[in-house]
Design a protein around this motif. Structure first.
Motif, mmCIF file in Angstrom:
data_model
loop_
_atom_site.group_PDB
_atom_site.id
_atom_site.type_symbol
_atom_site.label_atom_id
_atom_site.label_comp_id
_atom_site.label_asym_id
_atom_site.label_seq_id
_atom_site.Cartn_x
_atom_site.Cartn_y
_atom_site.Cartn_z
ATOM 1 N N LYS A 1 31.241 41.514 33.543
ATOM 2 C CA LYS A 1 32.197 41.950 32.524
ATOM 3 C C LYS A 1 33.498 42.361 33.206
ATOM 4 O O LYS A 1 33.489 43.046 34.229
ATOM 5 N N VAL A 2 34.604 41.958 32.620
ATOM 6 C CA VAL A 2 35.910 42.310 33.160
ATOM 7 C C VAL A 2 36.745 42.954 32.062
ATOM 8 O O VAL A 2 36.607 42.611 30.878
ATOM 9 N N ILE A 3 37.570 43.914 32.440
ATOM 10 C CA ILE A 3 38.478 44.567 31.496
ATOM 11 C C ILE A 3 39.773 43.769 31.453
ATOM 12 O O ILE A 3 40.453 43.613 32.469
ATOM 13 N N LEU A 4 40.110 43.254 30.287
ATOM 14 C CA LEU A 4 41.320 42.456 30.134
ATOM 15 C C LEU A 4 42.524 43.364 29.906
ATOM 16 O O LEU A 4 42.457 44.331 29.145
ATOM 17 N N VAL A 5 43.610 43.032 30.574
ATOM 18 C CA VAL A 5 44.853 43.787 30.425
ATOM 19 C C VAL A 5 45.688 43.137 29.332
ATOM 20 O O VAL A 5 45.920 41.928 29.355
ATOM 21 N N VAL B 1 49.545 40.481 49.337
ATOM 22 C CA VAL B 1 49.522 41.913 49.643
ATOM 23 C C VAL B 1 48.697 42.682 48.616
ATOM 24 O O VAL B 1 47.845 43.502 48.961
ATOM 25 N N LYS B 2 48.937 42.418 47.337
ATOM 26 C CA LYS B 2 48.278 43.169 46.265
ATOM 27 C C LYS B 2 47.027 42.487 45.741
ATOM 28 O O LYS B 2 46.042 43.141 45.406
ATOM 29 N N GLY B 3 47.063 41.163 45.612
ATOM 30 C CA GLY B 3 45.948 40.465 44.991
ATOM 31 C C GLY B 3 46.028 40.549 43.475
ATOM 32 O O GLY B 3 46.978 41.083 42.900
ATOM 33 N N LEU B 4 44.995 40.031 42.826
ATOM 34 C CA LEU B 4 44.980 39.985 41.366
ATOM 35 C C LEU B 4 44.244 41.160 40.730
ATOM 36 O O LEU B 4 44.410 41.418 39.542
ATOM 37 N N VAL B 5 43.408 41.857 41.481
ATOM 38 C CA VAL B 5 42.553 42.882 40.874
ATOM 39 C C VAL B 5 42.738 44.260 41.499
ATOM 40 O O VAL B 5 42.018 45.190 41.142
ATOM 41 N N LYS B 6 43.685 44.399 42.415
ATOM 42 C CA LYS B 6 43.831 45.686 43.101
ATOM 43 C C LYS B 6 44.162 46.811 42.129
ATOM 44 O O LYS B 6 43.721 47.948 42.298
ATOM 45 N N GLN B 7 44.940 46.503 41.077
ATOM 46 C CA GLN B 7 45.288 47.548 40.126
ATOM 47 C C GLN B 7 44.054 48.031 39.368
ATOM 48 O O GLN B 7 43.944 49.214 39.031
ATOM 49 N N HIS B 8 43.095 47.129 39.118
ATOM 50 C CA HIS B 8 41.854 47.533 38.457
ATOM 51 C C HIS B 8 41.034 48.447 39.370
ATOM 52 O O HIS B 8 40.516 49.482 38.934
ATOM 53 N N ILE B 9 40.909 48.059 40.631
ATOM 54 C CA ILE B 9 40.096 48.833 41.572
ATOM 55 C C ILE B 9 40.723 50.196 41.827
ATOM 56 O O ILE B 9 40.029 51.221 41.843
ATOM 57 N N ASP B 10 42.042 50.235 42.022
ATOM 58 C CA ASP B 10 42.717 51.518 42.251
ATOM 59 C C ASP B 10 42.568 52.443 41.047
ATOM 60 O O ASP B 10 42.361 53.654 41.196
ATOM 61 N N MET C 1 23.545 40.228 51.598
ATOM 62 C CA MET C 1 23.394 40.705 50.220
ATOM 63 C C MET C 1 23.637 39.597 49.200
ATOM 64 O O MET C 1 23.756 39.862 48.008
ATOM 65 N N HIS C 2 23.761 38.343 49.680
ATOM 66 C CA HIS C 2 23.955 37.170 48.820
ATOM 67 C C HIS C 2 25.247 37.274 48.004
ATOM 68 O O HIS C 2 25.291 36.899 46.830
ATOM 69 N N GLU C 3 26.294 37.769 48.640
ATOM 70 C CA GLU C 3 27.592 37.888 47.986
ATOM 71 C C GLU C 3 28.621 37.048 48.727
ATOM 72 O O GLU C 3 28.513 36.842 49.943
ATOM 73 N N CYS C 4 29.619 36.568 47.999
ATOM 74 C CA CYS C 4 30.679 35.763 48.597
ATOM 75 C C CYS C 4 31.751 36.684 49.179
ATOM 76 O O CYS C 4 32.262 37.561 48.469
ATOM 77 N N PRO C 5 32.127 36.501 50.443
ATOM 78 C CA PRO C 5 33.172 37.355 51.026
ATOM 79 C C PRO C 5 34.529 37.197 50.350
ATOM 80 O O PRO C 5 35.376 38.083 50.452
ATOM 81 N N LEU C 6 34.746 36.077 49.657
ATOM 82 C CA LEU C 6 36.026 35.831 48.994
ATOM 83 C C LEU C 6 36.076 36.401 47.582
ATOM 84 O O LEU C 6 37.119 36.313 46.927
ATOM 85 N N ASP C 7 34.971 36.949 47.110
ATOM 86 C CA ASP C 7 34.953 37.549 45.770
ATOM 87 C C ASP C 7 35.813 38.815 45.783
ATOM 88 O O ASP C 7 35.502 39.764 46.503
ATOM 89 N N PRO C 8 36.893 38.873 44.988
ATOM 90 C CA PRO C 8 37.779 40.047 45.044
ATOM 91 C C PRO C 8 37.223 41.274 44.342
ATOM 92 O O PRO C 8 37.744 42.376 44.528
ATOM 93 N N GLY C 9 36.185 41.110 43.521
ATOM 94 C CA GLY C 9 35.652 42.251 42.779
ATOM 95 C C GLY C 9 36.520 42.570 41.576
ATOM 96 O O GLY C 9 37.170 41.706 40.993
ATOM 97 N N GLY C 10 36.525 43.848 41.191
ATOM 98 C CA GLY C 10 37.329 44.266 40.049
ATOM 99 C C GLY C 10 36.646 44.066 38.710
ATOM 100 O O GLY C 10 37.304 44.144 37.672
#
Length: 235
Positions: A196-200, A56-65, A178-187
């Motif tokens: 670069k990713v922001i570590l919590v 339901v939430k995924g691993l990166v939804k809190q970052h995107i929100d 666009m040469h992107e993977c549909p399974l890439d969650p982003g964030g």
């Protein structure tokens, strides 16, 4: 994020998303004959919530929100709190920020025919996947008042899959184009071609009284006092 901080349009969207998440969670739990309001008696039952949470939430939804809230709501509040700039030399002069907006990711090449840029191109060309930040200003020039719209003041890196990302809302065919993977969650961000990713990080709250129960069942309270000069624990 508190609901009463959101504008009316964002509040409706937020409530609709929350309702959709709750319906999805109830559907997942309903397959096992359980309900969201049922008690969770054992640790094994609690672990069963993890797959439902990830689906339901995924691993990166809190970052995107969080990023969406910043570029759509928070940045406007920051500018509103510091909107007026005055002069100590000439009190008749002032500069006032009346609005701020974050655009869509685009190329910075002056001769680019197509302004849109994709994350894949930024990876290949060692570019930063960013969007322009523009403001509306009002200031005095002599005795006249000047109003200007859309003045660029800088650029901001855009989080992949956020509301301002070109990947948001794209189907599998468009993602492949666009040469992107549909399974890439982003964030995450792309800065100079590097992801670069922001570590919590989880840290003990400072200067707050924490009440808990020890291994023997006794209730105790403690506080981690912290200043620039020293730190101390009190129980």
């Amino acid at each position: 994020m508190e609901i009463d901080q959101l504008p009316d349009g964002d509040l409706f969207t937020h409530q609709r998303l929350r309702a959709g998440e709750q319906a999805a969670a109830e559907a997942l739990l309903g397959a096992n004959g359980k309900n969201l309001s049922d008690p969770i008696p054992t640790v094994e039952d609690k672990w069963q919530l993890l797959p439902a949470f990830l689906r339901v939430k995924g691993l990166v939804k809190q970052h995107i929100d969080s990023f969406n809230y910043f570029i759509e709501v928070d940045i406007k509040k920051i500018v509103k709190a510091n909107e007026l700039v005055t002069s100590d030399i000439d009190p008749r002069f002032y500069l006032k920020y009346t609005g701020i907006r974050v655009g869509r990711p685009e190329r910075t090449d002056a001769d680019a025919a197509n302004r849109m840029i994709t994350p894949h191109e930024c990876r290949l060309r060692d570019l930063t996947y960013s969007a322009p930040v523009v403001v509306d200003i009002e200031y005095t020039r002599g005795k006249s008042r000047v109003i200007r719209k859309g003045v660029p003041i800088g650029r901001m890196p855009i989080m992949l899959r956020s509301s301002h990302c070109v990947l948001t809302g794209s189907n599998d065919e468009e993602m492949a184009r666009m040469h992107e993977c549909p399974l890439d969650p982003g964030g995450y961000f792309i800065v100079r071609g590097t992801e670069k990713v922001i570590l919590v990080q989880e840290q003990m709250s400072k200067n707050r009284i924490i009440v808990n129960t020890d291994t023997k069942g006794f209730i105790n309270a403690g506080v981690l006092s912290s200043t620039q000069e020293l730190k101390s624990n009190t129980y």
